[in-house]
Design a protein around this motif. Structure first.
Motif, PDB file in Angstrom:
ATOM      1  N   CYS A 308       1.014  -1.617  -0.020  1.00 52.78           N
ATOM      2  CA  CYS A 308      -0.371  -0.119   0.039  1.00 52.78           C
ATOM      3  C   CYS A 308       1.437   0.911   0.102  1.00 52.78           C
ATOM      4  N   ASP A 309       0.423   2.428  -0.140  1.00 54.88           N
ATOM      5  CA  ASP A 309       0.757   4.354   0.037  1.00 54.88           C
ATOM      6  C   ASP A 309       0.268   4.582   0.386  1.00 54.88           C
ATOM      7  N   LEU A 310       0.666   4.394   2.123  1.00 55.81           N
ATOM      8  CA  LEU A 310      -0.707   5.456   3.180  1.00 55.81           C
ATOM      9  C   LEU A 310       0.490   6.530   3.463  1.00 55.81           C
ATOM     10  N   GLU A 311       0.087   7.306   3.813  1.00 50.19           N
ATOM     11  CA  GLU A 311       0.246   8.696   3.902  1.00 50.19           C
ATOM     12  C   GLU A 311      -0.410   9.603   5.471  1.00 50.19           C
ATOM     13  N   HIS A 312       0.490   9.485   6.372  1.00 50.31           N
ATOM     14  CA  HIS A 312      -0.733   9.505   7.182  1.00 50.31           C
ATOM     15  C   HIS A 312       0.501  11.042   8.562  1.00 50.31           C
ATOM     16  N   SER A 313      -0.747  12.549   8.913  1.00 46.13           N
ATOM     17  CA  SER A 313       0.052  12.905  10.083  1.00 46.13           C
ATOM     18  C   SER A 313      -0.974  13.119  11.367  1.00 46.13           C
ATOM     19  N   PRO A 331      -4.831   2.225  -5.861  1.00 46.12           N
ATOM     20  CA  PRO A 331      -6.010   2.191  -6.055  1.00 46.12           C
ATOM     21  C   PRO A 331      -6.724   0.822  -5.345  1.00 46.12           C
ATOM     22  N   MET A 332      -5.903   1.003  -4.509  1.00 50.34           N
ATOM     23  CA  MET A 332      -6.936  -0.507  -4.131  1.00 50.34           C
ATOM     24  C   MET A 332      -6.668  -0.374  -2.324  1.00 50.34           C
ATOM     25  N   ASP A 333      -8.139  -0.524  -1.547  1.00 49.70           N
ATOM     26  CA  ASP A 333      -8.272  -0.599  -0.452  1.00 49.70           C
ATOM     27  C   ASP A 333      -7.738  -0.822   0.473  1.00 49.70           C
ATOM     28  N   VAL A 334      -7.079  -0.394   1.814  1.00 48.05           N
ATOM     29  CA  VAL A 334      -5.929  -0.736   2.813  1.00 48.05           C
ATOM     30  C   VAL A 334      -6.903  -0.892   4.163  1.00 48.05           C
ATOM     31  N   SER A 335      -6.131  -2.026   4.561  1.00 45.98           N
ATOM     32  CA  SER A 335      -6.832  -2.384   5.722  1.00 45.98           C
ATOM     33  C   SER A 335      -6.077  -1.707   6.568  1.00 45.98           C
ATOM     34  N   PHE A 336      -6.545  -1.077   8.127  1.00 45.51           N
ATOM     35  CA  PHE A 336      -5.152  -0.639   9.068  1.00 45.51           C
ATOM     36  C   PHE A 336      -5.729  -0.922  11.062  1.00 45.51           C
ATOM     37  N   GLY A 337      -5.028  -0.531  11.934  1.00 46.03           N
ATOM     38  CA  GLY A 337      -5.872  -0.620  12.670  1.00 46.03           C
ATOM     39  C   GLY A 337      -5.203   1.675  13.560  1.00 46.03           C
ATOM     40  N   ILE A 338      -5.652   1.899  14.216  1.00 43.86           N
ATOM     41  CA  ILE A 338      -5.648   2.908  15.299  1.00 43.86           C
ATOM     42  C   ILE A 338      -5.179   2.731  16.371  1.00 43.86           C
ATOM     43  N   SER A 339      -4.726   3.183  17.032  1.00 40.19           N
ATOM     44  CA  SER A 339      -3.869   2.760  18.732  1.00 40.19           C
ATOM     45  C   SER A 339      -3.673   3.784  19.263  1.00 40.19           C
ATOM     46  N   ASP A 340      -4.974   4.359  20.215  1.00 33.28           N
ATOM     47  CA  ASP A 340      -4.227   5.010  21.219  1.00 33.28           C
ATOM     48  C   ASP A 340      -3.878   4.394  22.538  1.00 33.28           C
ATOM     49  N   VAL A 349     -10.703   0.737   7.484  1.00 33.12           N
ATOM     50  CA  VAL A 349     -10.533   1.213   5.601  1.00 33.12           C
ATOM     51  C   VAL A 349     -10.138   2.305   5.497  1.00 33.12           C
ATOM     52  N   ALA A 350      -9.051   2.003   4.254  1.00 32.12           N
ATOM     53  CA  ALA A 350      -9.019   3.402   3.998  1.00 32.12           C
ATOM     54  C   ALA A 350      -9.376   3.026   2.040  1.00 32.12           C
ATOM     55  N   PRO A 351     -10.164   2.744   1.548  1.00 29.38           N
ATOM     56  CA  PRO A 351     -10.578   3.134   0.921  1.00 29.38           C
ATOM     57  C   PRO A 351      -9.585   3.994  -0.241  1.00 29.38           C
ATOM     58  N   GLY A 352      -9.294   3.019  -1.959  1.00 30.73           N
ATOM     59  CA  GLY A 352      -8.652   3.211  -2.966  1.00 30.73           C
ATOM     60  C   GLY A 352      -8.524   4.670  -3.175  1.00 30.73           C
ATOM     61  N   ASP A 353      -7.481   5.333  -3.300  1.00 32.65           N
ATOM     62  CA  ASP A 353      -7.575   7.088  -3.799  1.00 32.65           C
ATOM     63  C   ASP A 353      -7.989   7.502  -2.733  1.00 32.65           C
ATOM     64  N   SER A 354      -8.151   7.852  -1.926  1.00 29.97           N
ATOM     65  CA  SER A 354      -9.280   8.698  -0.636  1.00 29.97           C
ATOM     66  C   SER A 354      -8.352   9.057   0.619  1.00 29.97           C
TER      67      SER A 354
END
Length: 366
Positions: A308-313, A331-340, A349-354
């Motif tokens: 995948c190609d996720l950018e995050h801040s 272009p593809m959906d990416v499943s991920f987790g967020i931990s605080d 889930v980050a849909p493709g190109d979103s």
């Protein structure tokens, strides 16, 4: 999820100044081509609480390519004392009103900053507003002093219209007239030249004026120049972002040099309507949810996501909420987790190109 992002609020980085756009001559022309109701709707879309809450407004000092003519405020030959300095009808009749209108609908005070494209031609080595040219002489001389005082006179004149500025920049796209032949208004500077001009002329002029609280910004340029002058993007200590024209017409102008481009808002004055384009909402993911005073915080990645190609801040807001912006360039959906660690864990889930913004509250200290 195998791939997850873990917040670390103990790691603190830069504080954000904000996000916004530019009130060019063209933007003002297009905004004022609409009915009063449509104008108000457009300004509320950008600046109000129900809109995307821009808080930065970039103000060109005199003309740009997004003007219908070329002009500066001191075109009289060898006017070193700037006796003939005057704002134009573009300022007084067009650009002042949208700025007051924007502030009227904004929840918080807006921060204005001014950027000049070129000095008067009599100050320049090439004797033209466009092309390759810089200031005559060298820092500390009468040309550089006059150009520094030009900034002060601009601030003086706008103050008469009840508009004060948070900052000025040392010049729009300083590399344009220095390195290449540039077909639009420009004034070339090398990093060393701009440094010395600021140290000897512009800095002291601001410090010794009634505008001594005004901030001074270098490298008001496109992002491609930043590896040479500084580092890029929000994850490398950038504190804000200003888009170009707030609004353009159906052709992408007006523009005296026919350098038509796109804009987040496109105006169709013949129908008294405007269109909010996808980039309007993309910018809103930052301007709407990362207010001034937010601070970037640590974000640990569990492992590299090779597919995948996720950018995050991530940011901690002044109200105690946490903001996480996630951009999926693939272009593809990416499943991920967020931990605080202070709140919990969620799957996402980050849909493709979103682009997505996650916003949550943390428990109060004590």
């Amino acid at each position: 999820a195998d791939f997850h992002l873990t917040l670390n609020t103990a790691q603190r980085y830069q504080k954000v100044k904000g996000f916004g756009g530019s009130v060019t001559d063209s933007a003002a022309i297009n905004i004022q081509s609409l009915s009063k109701d449509a104008q108000n709707h457009l300004l509320r879309s950008y600046f109000s609480e129900e809109g995307i809450e821009y808080n930065l407004v970039r103000v060109p000092m005199a003309s740009t390519d997004f003007s219908v003519r070329l002009y500066t405020y001191a075109d009289a030959e060898d006017d070193f004392e700037l006796k003939h300095f005057t704002l134009t009808e573009e300022d007084t009749q067009m650009k002042v009103s949208p700025r007051h209108g924007a502030q009227a609908v904004a929840k918080q005070p807006l921060s204005l900053y001014a950027s000049p494209w070129t000095s008067p031609v009599w100050m320049k080595t090439n004797g033209a507003m466009t092309g390759r040219g810089t200031l005559k002489g060298s820092p500390g001389d009468k040309y550089h002093k006059a150009w520094a005082n030009y900034f002060i006179r601009f601030l003086d004149e706008y103050a008469k219209h009840n508009l004060t500025f948070w900052a000025v920049t040392a010049g729009n796209e300083p590399t344009a007239g220095e390195i290449i032949f540039y077909p639009f208004q420009c004034l070339g500077f090398s990093p060393e030249h701009q440094r010395d001009f600021i140290a000897q002329d512009l800095g002291p002029a601001l410090a010794n004026s009634t505008h001594h609280a005004v901030r001074l910004i270098i490298l008001d340029d496109q992002r491609v120049m930043l590896p040479y002058w500084a580092q890029v993007n929000l994850n490398n200590y950038v504190t804000g972002w200003t888009d170009w024209n707030l609004a353009l017409d159906m052709e992408g102008g007006p523009n005296w040099s026919k350098n038509y481009v796109d804009s987040p808002v496109i105006v169709d004055s013949s129908k008294d309507i405007f269109y909010k384009q996808p980039m309007f909402y993309h910018l809103g993911h930052f301007s709407k949810f990362i207010p001034e005073g937010s601070q970037r915080v640590g974000l640990a990645v569990s492992k590299k996501c090779h597919q995948c190609d996720l950018e995050h801040s991530a940011f901690l807001r002044p109200d105690g909420a946490v903001v996480l912006v996630v951009l999926n360039r693939s272009p593809m959906d990416v499943s991920f987790g967020i931990s605080d660690p202070r709140v919990g864990f969620i799957k996402a889930v980050a849909p493709g190109d979103s682009i997505q913004t996650f916003l949550w509250k943390q428990p109060q200290e004590g």
